[in-house]
Design an enzyme around this catalytic site. Structure first.
Site, PDB file in Angstrom:
ATOM      1  N   TYR A  41       0.723  -1.272  -0.469  1.00  0.00           N
ATOM      2  CA  TYR A  41      -0.253   0.169  -0.335  1.00  0.00           C
ATOM      3  C   TYR A  41       1.049   1.203  -0.231  1.00  0.00           C
ATOM      4  O   TYR A  41       1.828   1.428   0.987  1.00  0.00           O
ATOM      5  CB  TYR A  41      -0.975  -0.123   1.098  1.00  0.00           C
ATOM      6  CG  TYR A  41      -1.888   1.230   1.445  1.00  0.00           C
ATOM      7  CD1 TYR A  41      -2.630   1.675   0.368  1.00  0.00           C
ATOM      8  CD2 TYR A  41      -1.441   2.058   2.351  1.00  0.00           C
ATOM      9  CE1 TYR A  41      -3.282   2.743   0.477  1.00  0.00           C
ATOM     10  CE2 TYR A  41      -2.026   3.290   2.595  1.00  0.00           C
ATOM     11  CZ  TYR A  41      -3.385   3.618   2.111  1.00  0.00           C
ATOM     12  OH  TYR A  41      -3.496   4.516   1.544  1.00  0.00           O
ATOM     13  N   ASP A  55       0.086  15.392   6.432  1.00  0.00           N
ATOM     14  CA  ASP A  55      -0.697  15.470   5.941  1.00  0.00           C
ATOM     15  C   ASP A  55      -1.989  15.540   5.662  1.00  0.00           C
ATOM     16  O   ASP A  55      -2.894  15.719   5.992  1.00  0.00           O
ATOM     17  CB  ASP A  55      -0.758  13.811   6.212  1.00  0.00           C
ATOM     18  CG  ASP A  55      -2.218  12.480   4.909  1.00  0.00           C
ATOM     19  OD1 ASP A  55      -2.593  13.705   4.036  1.00  0.00           O
ATOM     20  OD2 ASP A  55      -3.064  11.595   5.918  1.00  0.00           O
ATOM     21  N   ASP A  82      -2.641   5.301  -2.438  1.00  0.00           N
ATOM     22  CA  ASP A  82      -3.725   6.692  -1.770  1.00  0.00           C
ATOM     23  C   ASP A  82      -3.931   7.452  -2.738  1.00  0.00           C
ATOM     24  O   ASP A  82      -2.596   8.250  -3.901  1.00  0.00           O
ATOM     25  CB  ASP A  82      -3.227   7.176  -0.792  1.00  0.00           C
ATOM     26  CG  ASP A  82      -3.757   8.599   0.118  1.00  0.00           C
ATOM     27  OD1 ASP A  82      -5.234   8.705  -0.182  1.00  0.00           O
ATOM     28  OD2 ASP A  82      -3.308   8.734   1.211  1.00  0.00           O
ATOM     29  N   ASP A  84      -6.223  10.202  -2.506  1.00  0.00           N
ATOM     30  CA  ASP A  84      -6.823  11.228  -1.911  1.00  0.00           C
ATOM     31  C   ASP A  84      -7.769  11.851  -2.342  1.00  0.00           C
ATOM     32  O   ASP A  84      -8.528  10.598  -2.206  1.00  0.00           O
ATOM     33  CB  ASP A  84      -5.824  12.389  -1.698  1.00  0.00           C
ATOM     34  CG  ASP A  84      -4.882  12.218  -0.916  1.00  0.00           C
ATOM     35  OD1 ASP A  84      -5.000  11.718  -0.358  1.00  0.00           O
ATOM     36  OD2 ASP A  84      -3.219  12.787  -1.419  1.00  0.00           O
ATOM     37  N   HIS A 109      -7.464   4.803  -4.026  1.00  0.00           N
ATOM     38  CA  HIS A 109      -8.670   4.296  -3.235  1.00  0.00           C
ATOM     39  C   HIS A 109      -8.803   6.109  -3.420  1.00  0.00           C
ATOM     40  O   HIS A 109      -8.258   7.269  -2.939  1.00  0.00           O
ATOM     41  CB  HIS A 109      -9.131   3.994  -2.539  1.00  0.00           C
ATOM     42  CG  HIS A 109      -7.872   4.819  -1.100  1.00  0.00           C
ATOM     43  ND1 HIS A 109      -8.125   6.260  -0.391  1.00  0.00           N
ATOM     44  CD2 HIS A 109      -6.527   4.250  -0.470  1.00  0.00           C
ATOM     45  CE1 HIS A 109      -7.222   6.624   0.249  1.00  0.00           C
ATOM     46  NE2 HIS A 109      -6.051   5.318   0.023  1.00  0.00           N
ATOM     47  N   GLU A 111     -11.711   9.261  -2.137  1.00  0.00           N
ATOM     48  CA  GLU A 111     -12.275  10.084  -0.911  1.00  0.00           C
ATOM     49  C   GLU A 111     -13.486  10.677  -0.568  1.00  0.00           C
ATOM     50  O   GLU A 111     -13.541  11.863  -1.835  1.00  0.00           O
ATOM     51  CB  GLU A 111     -11.254  10.103   0.279  1.00  0.00           C
ATOM     52  CG  GLU A 111     -10.384  11.385   0.342  1.00  0.00           C
ATOM     53  CD  GLU A 111      -9.509  11.532   1.751  1.00  0.00           C
ATOM     54  OE1 GLU A 111      -9.528  12.788   2.118  1.00  0.00           O
ATOM     55  OE2 GLU A 111      -8.500  10.246   1.589  1.00  0.00           O
ATOM     56  N   CYS A 119      -5.884  14.306   6.646  1.00  0.00           N
ATOM     57  CA  CYS A 119      -6.017  12.654   7.393  1.00  0.00           C
ATOM     58  C   CYS A 119      -6.577  11.801   7.608  1.00  0.00           C
ATOM     59  O   CYS A 119      -7.094  13.065   9.045  1.00  0.00           O
ATOM     60  CB  CYS A 119      -4.478  12.134   7.936  1.00  0.00           C
ATOM     61  SG  CYS A 119      -4.230  10.797   8.967  1.00  0.00           S
ATOM     62  N   ARG A 154     -14.096   5.624  -0.796  1.00  0.00           N
ATOM     63  CA  ARG A 154     -13.440   5.569   0.338  1.00  0.00           C
ATOM     64  C   ARG A 154     -14.432   6.603   1.286  1.00  0.00           C
ATOM     65  O   ARG A 154     -14.269   7.526   0.246  1.00  0.00           O
ATOM     66  CB  ARG A 154     -12.437   6.027   0.802  1.00  0.00           C
ATOM     67  CG  ARG A 154     -11.552   6.945   2.361  1.00  0.00           C
ATOM     68  CD  ARG A 154     -10.022   6.824   2.552  1.00  0.00           C
ATOM     69  NE  ARG A 154      -9.760   7.910   3.819  1.00  0.00           N
ATOM     70  CZ  ARG A 154      -8.782   8.787   4.075  1.00  0.00           C
ATOM     71  NH1 ARG A 154      -7.584   7.990   3.732  1.00  0.00           N
ATOM     72  NH2 ARG A 154      -8.806   9.929   5.204  1.00  0.00           N
ATOM     73  N   GLU A 184     -14.102   5.115   6.177  1.00  0.00           N
ATOM     74  CA  GLU A 184     -12.468   5.400   7.256  1.00  0.00           C
ATOM     75  C   GLU A 184     -12.817   5.846   8.416  1.00  0.00           C
ATOM     76  O   GLU A 184     -14.365   6.161   8.688  1.00  0.00           O
ATOM     77  CB  GLU A 184     -12.033   6.014   6.628  1.00  0.00           C
ATOM     78  CG  GLU A 184     -10.760   6.741   7.450  1.00  0.00           C
ATOM     79  CD  GLU A 184      -9.778   6.180   7.682  1.00  0.00           C
ATOM     80  OE1 GLU A 184      -9.901   5.246   8.177  1.00  0.00           O
ATOM     81  OE2 GLU A 184      -8.033   6.896   7.490  1.00  0.00           O
ATOM     82  N   ASN A 206      -8.444   0.332   7.514  1.00  0.00           N
ATOM     83  CA  ASN A 206      -7.538   1.024   7.873  1.00  0.00           C
ATOM     84  C   ASN A 206      -6.841   0.566   9.042  1.00  0.00           C
ATOM     85  O   ASN A 206      -7.345   0.953  10.798  1.00  0.00           O
ATOM     86  CB  ASN A 206      -7.658   1.960   7.721  1.00  0.00           C
ATOM     87  CG  ASN A 206      -6.787   3.738   7.393  1.00  0.00           C
ATOM     88  OD1 ASN A 206      -5.235   2.916   7.553  1.00  0.00           O
ATOM     89  ND2 ASN A 206      -5.940   4.373   7.212  1.00  0.00           N
TER      90      ASN A 206
END
Length: 296
Positions: A41, A55, A82, A84, A109, A111, A119, A154, A184, A206
């Site tokens: 990942y 982050d 990731d 974002d 992913h 989100e 984060c 996500r 998440e 996660n």
């Protein structure tokens, strides 16, 4: 075989939980594969840290995609990355998928946070309306050139809108074509267990040390029904701790500290792929003539 197909085959073959530790560079990615894990990942938080940022949504899509590509090129295992928020609306999500796919990543992913994102285990996040979120998921699915490229939806809505809304968004994203749901930061063990039961599709967990989610053993997560568990910050934070301890020892002893496992120079280069490059020299390099003996 594409990396997306490789990841789908791994999911089908393994059947249970796939654990994908988080890599932020090629060294950590190679270490993950060396340790026997079948997937890697790419952590967004770790990627941001390598560039000198927290982050907080400060890293651009191209910076993230480039790092994902370097990691994917360094290992044979599939890399999930990731991405974002997709870096904007449905147009940006479309380009994001194309750029990640072009770099050899198995999947990503996206989100539903507002931009700039944070984060998922920090406070004060903002969430976009579900219509905007689903538009990006549909666009991401349609942007795939490889049908096996893996789209993970996500949702960070648990922190702002509650667990029920997070489940609703996860199911809506799966209905929009996402391959897997990522709720998440569930905040209780009951919520962790409920997510794969209520979400109508495969789920990702996660695992963040001292984050919003209670600690869950991987065996328990598998029995709950999770298919993938990512461990994004483990190596990132471990390396900081090792660096601090090693530098402190150097400063106070005045001698080179003994590396972990007493790793030699050659062993360190082998982790960076020296065997592959030595094989190229062995196959194609020009043999050096033996040294000429001096006349007596």
């Amino acid at each position: 075989m594409s990396r997306g197909r490789q990841f789908r085959d791994l999911l089908r073959r393994q059947g249970g939980l796939i654990i994908a530790p988080g890599a932020y560079d090629c060294i950590t990615a190679r270490s993950i594969v060396e340790a026997g894990f079948g997937a890697v990942y790419m952590t967004g938080a770790g990627t941001a840290a390598t560039l000198g940022y927290p982050d907080y949504g400060l890293v651009t899509m191209s910076e993230m995609a480039d790092n994902a590509g370097r990691i994917a090129a360094a290992v044979d295992a599939p890399v999930i990355a990731d991405a974002d928020t997709g870096y904007g609306n449905e147009l940006n999500a479309t380009r994001t998928v194309r750029e990640y796919e072009r770099r050899g990543v198995a999947g990503l992913h996206i989100e539903d946070q507002g931009f700039p994102k944070k984060c998922g285990h920090l406070d004060n996040k903002t969430i976009v309306p579900i219509e905007e979120y689903l538009a990006k998921i549909r666009a991401a699915v349609a942007a795939k050139r490889d049908a096996d490229f893996f789209i993970i939806a996500r949702t960070d809505s648990r922190a702002v809108l509650g667990f029920e809304e997070a489940v609703r968004r996860a199911n809506a994203a799966l209905a929009a074509g996402a391959d897997m749901a990522f709720v998440e930061a569930p905040q209780t063990l009951e919520e962790v267990a409920a997510a794969p039961r209520l979400v109508k599709g495969p789920c990702l967990l996660n695992v963040v040390w001292r984050g919003k989610t209670p600690e869950v053993a991987f065996g328990d997560a598998e029995r709950m029904g999770y298919r993938v568990a990512i461990v994004p910050g483990m190596l990132f934070k471990a390396v900081i701790g090792v660096c601090d301890a090693t530098l402190s020892e150097l400063r106070h002893t005045g001698r080179h500290p003994v590396p972990a496992h007493s790793m030699t120079v050659q062993e360190a280069f082998r982790r960076a792929g020296a065997d592959e490059w030595d094989a190229v020299s062995g196959r194609f390099g020009v043999a050096k003539p033996p040294p000429v003996e001096a006349a007596e």
